[in-house]
Design a protein around this motif. Sequence first.
Motif, PDB file in Angstrom:
ATOM      1  N   GLN A 160      -6.794   2.646 -13.233  1.00  0.00           N
ATOM      2  CA  GLN A 160      -5.760   2.870 -12.184  1.00  0.00           C
ATOM      3  C   GLN A 160      -6.460   2.196 -10.704  1.00  0.00           C
ATOM      4  OE1 GLN A 160      -4.061   6.580 -13.015  1.00  0.00           O
ATOM      5  NE2 GLN A 160      -1.694   6.271 -13.073  1.00  0.00           N
ATOM      6  N   GLN A 161      -7.000   2.334 -11.490  1.00  0.00           N
ATOM      7  CA  GLN A 161      -8.469   2.044 -10.238  1.00  0.00           C
ATOM      8  C   GLN A 161      -8.262   0.306  -9.404  1.00  0.00           C
ATOM      9  OE1 GLN A 161     -10.752   4.558  -8.660  1.00  0.00           O
ATOM     10  NE2 GLN A 161     -10.859   2.824  -7.264  1.00  0.00           N
ATOM     11  N   ILE A 162      -8.147   0.593  -8.864  1.00  0.00           N
ATOM     12  CA  ILE A 162      -8.436  -0.785  -8.074  1.00  0.00           C
ATOM     13  C   ILE A 162     -10.260  -0.822  -7.498  1.00  0.00           C
ATOM     14  CG2 ILE A 162      -7.348  -2.048  -5.885  1.00  0.00           C
ATOM     15  CD1 ILE A 162      -5.568  -0.646  -5.958  1.00  0.00           C
ATOM     16  N   PHE A 163     -10.204  -2.442  -7.661  1.00  0.00           N
ATOM     17  CA  PHE A 163     -11.649  -2.843  -7.823  1.00  0.00           C
ATOM     18  C   PHE A 163     -11.481  -3.915  -7.024  1.00  0.00           C
ATOM     19  CE2 PHE A 163     -12.007  -1.275 -11.741  1.00  0.00           C
ATOM     20  CZ  PHE A 163     -13.846  -0.418 -11.204  1.00  0.00           C
ATOM     21  N   TYR A 164     -12.492  -4.310  -5.772  1.00  0.00           N
ATOM     22  CA  TYR A 164     -12.884  -6.072  -4.570  1.00  0.00           C
ATOM     23  C   TYR A 164     -14.054  -5.911  -5.605  1.00  0.00           C
ATOM     24  CZ  TYR A 164      -9.588  -2.311  -2.101  1.00  0.00           C
ATOM     25  OH  TYR A 164      -8.425  -1.543  -2.553  1.00  0.00           O
ATOM     26  N   ASN A 165     -13.742  -7.241  -4.629  1.00  0.00           N
ATOM     27  CA  ASN A 165     -13.938  -8.573  -4.206  1.00  0.00           C
ATOM     28  C   ASN A 165     -13.867  -8.902  -2.727  1.00  0.00           C
ATOM     29  OD1 ASN A 165     -16.703 -10.664  -4.337  1.00  0.00           O
ATOM     30  ND2 ASN A 165     -15.697 -11.742  -5.998  1.00  0.00           N
ATOM     31  N   THR A 166     -14.484  -8.813  -1.791  1.00  0.00           N
ATOM     32  CA  THR A 166     -14.252  -8.737  -0.367  1.00  0.00           C
ATOM     33  C   THR A 166     -15.278  -9.470   0.270  1.00  0.00           C
ATOM     34  OG1 THR A 166     -16.239  -7.313   0.200  1.00  0.00           O
ATOM     35  CG2 THR A 166     -13.817  -6.297  -0.418  1.00  0.00           C
ATOM     36  N   ARG A 167     -14.883 -10.945   0.529  1.00  0.00           N
ATOM     37  CA  ARG A 167     -15.884 -11.542   1.942  1.00  0.00           C
ATOM     38  C   ARG A 167     -16.024 -11.065   3.303  1.00  0.00           C
ATOM     39  NH1 ARG A 167     -11.321 -14.927   0.189  1.00  0.00           N
ATOM     40  NH2 ARG A 167     -11.804 -16.158  -1.791  1.00  0.00           N
ATOM     41  N   VAL A 168     -15.627 -10.343   3.599  1.00  0.00           N
ATOM     42  CA  VAL A 168     -16.544  -9.431   4.427  1.00  0.00           C
ATOM     43  C   VAL A 168     -16.419  -7.725   4.688  1.00  0.00           C
ATOM     44  CG1 VAL A 168     -15.341 -10.867   5.972  1.00  0.00           C
ATOM     45  CG2 VAL A 168     -13.516  -9.592   6.187  1.00  0.00           C
ATOM     46  N   PRO A 169     -16.353  -7.082   5.615  1.00  0.00           N
ATOM     47  CA  PRO A 169     -16.411  -5.038   5.392  1.00  0.00           C
ATOM     48  C   PRO A 169     -14.938  -5.017   5.262  1.00  0.00           C
ATOM     49  CG  PRO A 169     -18.145  -5.783   6.100  1.00  0.00           C
ATOM     50  CD  PRO A 169     -17.562  -7.110   6.316  1.00  0.00           C
ATOM     51  N   TYR A 170     -14.128  -4.399   4.420  1.00  0.00           N
ATOM     52  CA  TYR A 170     -12.662  -4.139   4.086  1.00  0.00           C
ATOM     53  C   TYR A 170     -12.510  -2.543   4.282  1.00  0.00           C
ATOM     54  CZ  TYR A 170      -7.997  -4.044   3.221  1.00  0.00           C
ATOM     55  OH  TYR A 170      -6.477  -2.945   2.751  1.00  0.00           O
ATOM     56  N   ALA A 171     -12.013  -2.048   5.911  1.00  0.00           N
ATOM     57  CA  ALA A 171     -11.553  -0.301   5.407  1.00  0.00           C
ATOM     58  C   ALA A 171      -9.913  -0.369   6.068  1.00  0.00           C
ATOM     59  CB  ALA A 171     -11.955   0.352   6.674  1.00  0.00           C
ATOM     60  N   LYS A 172      -9.752   0.956   4.896  1.00  0.00           N
ATOM     61  CA  LYS A 172      -7.829   1.265   5.630  1.00  0.00           C
ATOM     62  C   LYS A 172      -8.155   2.314   5.657  1.00  0.00           C
ATOM     63  CE  LYS A 172      -5.105   0.769   1.993  1.00  0.00           C
ATOM     64  NZ  LYS A 172      -3.986   1.706   1.945  1.00  0.00           N
TER      65      LYS A 172
END
Length: 683
Positions: free
Chosen positions: A144-156
């Motif tokens: 269930q874990q979501i993994f990321y590949n971000t072009r810019v730092p991302y926060a929520k």
Amino acid sequence: MKKMIFIALWISVCVSASMAQARVILPDSTQMTTNPDSVDLLPRQVPRGLDHGHEEPFDTINLKLPAATVWHLHPRSGDRIIVPMDTLKYNFQQTTVPDGYSVAGGYLGPVGSPFISKIFFERDETGQFPFYDAYKPYNKSPGQQIFYNTRVPYAKLDYQTAGTRPLREQRLRALLTTNFGKRLNIGLEGDLINAKGLYKSQENKHNDWGLFGNYLSDRFETHFLASTSTLKHFENGGVTDERFIREPESVGQNFSTVDIPVKFTNTWNKIKTDQLFFSGKYNLGYSDQKKDSLNSSEFIPVASAIFTSHYTGQDRRFLSYDTAQVTVEGKDMQRIDQFYPNRFYNTAVDDSTTFSSFKNTFALSLREGFKPWVKFGLTGYIEHELRNFSMIDSVNTTIGRTKHRESSVFIGGILNKQQGENLRFNLQANLGVVGADLGKFNLEGEVETGFNIAGKRTLLSGHAYVKNITTNYLQKHYHSKYFWWDKNFGDTRRVFLGGKLYIPFTNTTLSAGVENLQNYIYFDKDRNIAQHSSNVQVLSVRVDQYMKLGIFNWDNQVVYQTSSDQEVIPVPMVSIYSNMYLKTLIAKELTLQFGVDAHYHTSYFSPGYEPALLQFYNQREKEIGNYPIATVYANMHLKQTRFFVMLYNAASAVWKPREYFSLPGYPVNPMMIKLGLSVDLHN
């Protein structure tokens, strides 16, 4: 009379907003999302499925956002399953209340409390550590874990609050993730719940933290997750006098919700979970020169070797200081003891059970599509799991501990086709060949096809499985103060067949499923574990219908269920979630959704909740249902910010007698204001 006033008020709001339409701008198609939990499902690539909680049975949403690409990871094959980011503009408020986890669900009141879906096909199989199952909406596994590949730092940041001090209910979720170059991503997330509870002795606290990341290159793909979770949930056993809820005027005194009598106090469940997960994939392939370039080439993966390792450590304690001496039918006992017929030791309640699992999987896969004639992918794997259990045991008059160790070896394979428009499928099978799960097997398949009618995409899918499920250790053996058993249960056999049809012309999804279960294990009306040797059939038919006229929208999810034996598998005949709202865009910036929604199901013998077991059982004393849990809400979205205000349980001001019980003895929160805020922070 008040019912008519409530309905008239809602109609007047709709009419007033419609008259104001000249001053608003309707949202265009760029505001629509593919998230299956949202209102707008167009372009609808994946219909929400009758797939027992699996939101993405196929990798059909190849969604790339400007800021990030996100995915789940298949824990055995290491395949990345692309999913949408959490950017809901509509129905955000439903994701923040326990009612939002299902068309019909049962829970104890505050957010973070144990939860059970009343839709049978939404329930998972019993886990190796079944105490954790009751907190399913708040748990997170590597799958269930979501993994990321971000072009810019991302926060929520997400924050929600309800009630006033000292009974405030709060939840804070935070995420920070960033890439270090094109290949490496690292993230940190937390989920903190502090719900005091509006009824006596109902507080619960969750503290969940996770560190995750991935490294992606042509040859190597690695993912990791380290998480820790602690929860402390105070138990009150349920209210003892329902007049305080149903007919408060008959009580004859002024009172608040914390004055309502409950079974016991100073009692709580505590669970701690630690997880470590690693997945590594090495790709074999070749370089293919790009047709539009003389100097660049593209790596084409042909086959992969995958290794995954997953450690889980869990501990559960049930404690009570509700030890004041009372006399019941001439017998002296501790106050909490009066609610249980058996006592297997005489000191204060302190039950504890520990569990650990160390699972390693090695897989080889042939990749789909590396040549035009390779139309499917194939994966084979072997998996070994080592499990350890520990619980209390009696040695003469001394309380000791008993320990158990077991292991299992599985072999399995996955055959899938995830590319193409006309046919996709996923077939998987596994078999326990050595150890505690010898003979356990699962043969499961999903297939999806699509075809165009008058330029619109119609989707048809099917899902089927045959399972032989061995009984896990804690189903066969459990020792505590009030419950003590050592059983020899047989294997459970399950056969399921279901399908789903999405009709774009009417924005309708029809789904149906039927399952036959033999040797089904459950907790009976006396809260004892039992096995039903005969067959039980469960049938479910669901209709999801979305309607729109200008800014007026009306969404309905209706589920019909029937069980051939309601004493073994009780289900409500009809469950409904209905959402009526206005949706507009104001001044080209602010998205507004304003409406009324309600969850409702017909009356039936809903499961009861047993704190000493942290399980739901099939009580036969009180029916629950025929009462809507309704909210009046406003959702707003402005650039990178979402916020809502909600009047929860609004129907209780209209419908009398008030029957807003979610489970026997457990009313939901009374009418109250809830607020929520979500902010996405990225450059």
